[in-house]
Design an enzyme around this catalytic site. Structure first.
Site, short mmCIF file in Angstrom:
data_model
loop_
_atom_site.label_atom_id
_atom_site.label_comp_id
_atom_site.label_asym_id
_atom_site.label_seq_id
_atom_site.Cartn_x
_atom_site.Cartn_y
_atom_site.Cartn_z
N CYS A 58 0.76 -1.42 0.19
CA CYS A 58 0.08 -0.01 0.05
C CYS A 58 0.76 1.20 0.10
O CYS A 58 2.09 1.14 -0.47
CB CYS A 58 -0.98 0.03 0.89
SG CYS A 58 -0.14 0.06 2.89
N ASN A 72 2.10 1.44 4.24
CA ASN A 72 2.56 0.34 5.16
C ASN A 72 2.15 0.27 6.55
O ASN A 72 2.78 -0.24 7.41
CB ASN A 72 3.92 0.00 4.96
CG ASN A 72 4.20 -1.39 5.25
OD1 ASN A 72 5.29 -2.00 5.66
ND2 ASN A 72 3.35 -2.56 5.25
N CYS A 92 -1.60 0.63 7.17
CA CYS A 92 -3.01 0.46 7.39
C CYS A 92 -3.35 -0.61 6.77
O CYS A 92 -3.52 -1.92 7.23
CB CYS A 92 -3.87 1.63 7.04
SG CYS A 92 -3.56 3.25 8.04
N ARG A 93 -3.32 -0.82 5.41
CA ARG A 93 -3.93 -1.71 4.72
C ARG A 93 -3.04 -2.83 4.29
O ARG A 93 -3.39 -4.18 4.69
CB ARG A 93 -4.39 -1.14 3.11
CG ARG A 93 -5.54 -0.21 3.27
CD ARG A 93 -5.70 0.62 2.09
NE ARG A 93 -4.76 1.49 1.71
CZ ARG A 93 -4.37 2.11 0.60
NH1 ARG A 93 -5.33 1.99 -0.44
NH2 ARG A 93 -3.21 3.09 0.51
N SER A 94 -1.79 -2.64 4.01
CA SER A 94 -0.69 -3.84 3.81
C SER A 94 -0.66 -4.58 4.84
O SER A 94 -0.49 -5.74 4.95
CB SER A 94 0.34 -3.38 2.74
OG SER A 94 1.20 -2.55 3.50
N ASP A 133 -8.04 3.92 1.02
CA ASP A 133 -7.14 4.15 1.73
C ASP A 133 -7.96 4.65 3.01
O ASP A 133 -8.79 5.61 3.10
CB ASP A 133 -6.45 5.42 1.33
CG ASP A 133 -5.53 5.84 2.31
OD1 ASP A 133 -5.45 5.55 3.64
OD2 ASP A 133 -4.49 6.91 1.84
P1 4NP Z 1 -2.09 2.79 4.13
O1 4NP Z 1 -2.50 4.38 4.63
O2 4NP Z 1 -1.20 3.21 2.62
O3 4NP Z 1 -3.12 1.79 4.00
O4 4NP Z 1 -0.87 2.54 5.09
C1 4NP Z 1 -2.08 5.43 4.57
C2 4NP Z 1 -1.09 5.85 5.55
C3 4NP Z 1 -0.20 7.00 5.67
C4 4NP Z 1 -0.70 7.79 4.68
C5 4NP Z 1 -1.25 7.35 3.62
C6 4NP Z 1 -2.27 6.40 3.43
N1 4NP Z 1 0.08 8.88 4.81
O5 4NP Z 1 -0.11 9.74 3.92
O6 4NP Z 1 0.82 9.33 5.59
#
Ligand code: 4NP
Length: 161
Positions: A8, A11, A13-15, A128
């Site tokens: 993702c 790294n 939240c989703r992955s 996201d």
């Molecule tokens: P992830 O979510 O891609 O599922 O881990 C996010 C975590 C942090 C950010 C964006 C999405 N960020 O912009 O910091």
């Protein structure tokens, strides 16, 4: 050994959620020695951090512990090492594909959208949840559980028979 990398943006939240859900399913299927999984982000914004506390809590409510995972960016070696590199959304897929092209290896057949393993869902991207509320994390888990089931079935069918 089949190696799967969930990818993702951050790294956190989703992955890591997909990694935790899938690893538990693999262990319960008795396939921990045949299938290895990991996760990474297309950015290094959160390098070294634990998953988002909302992701940890949502996973915990379903009996999955992701608290000890730590964020890391995708590295060039990942493109060669993993048999499947599964993106949570299209922007992530584009970044992975671009990385593969730049490195000159043939990653094409190995890079794809994670939810394409659960075609019955009718959605191809895990949204996201970072800027949304708590409930977004449960919605992410619902999608990821279906994706992980489909992925495990595909790996059994296509790579472990
Ligand atoms: P992830 O979510 O891609 O599922 O881990 C996010 C975590 C942090 C950010 C964006 C999405 N960020 O912009 O910091």
């Amino acid at each position: 050994m089949v190696r799967v990398l969930f990818v993702c943006l951050g790294n956190i939240c989703r992955s890591p959620t997909a990694h935790g859900v899938f690893a538990k399913m693999v262990a319960e299927a008795g396939l921990a020695r045949a299938i290895e999984s990991d996760s990474a982000g297309t950015t290094d914004y959160h390098r070294g951090e634990a998953p988002d506390p909302r992701a940890v809590a949502a996973a915990k409510r379903r009996g999955i512990d992701i608290a000890r995972l730590r964020a890391r960016p995708v590295e060039p070696a990942d493109l060669a090492r993993f048999d499947l590199l599964l993106a949570m959304d299209r922007p992530v897929l584009r970044r992975l594909s671009a990385m593969g092209r730049r490195l000159g290896g043939d990653a094409r057949g190995r890079v794809g959208l994670f939810l394409d393993h659960a075609p019955g869902l009718g959605v191809r991207e895990v949204p996201d949840p970072y800027l949304g509320g708590e409930e977004g994390f449960d919605a992410v888990l619902d999608l990821i559980e279906e994706g992980a089931k489909g992925l495990l079935a595909a790996i059994r069918r296509e790579r472990l028979e």
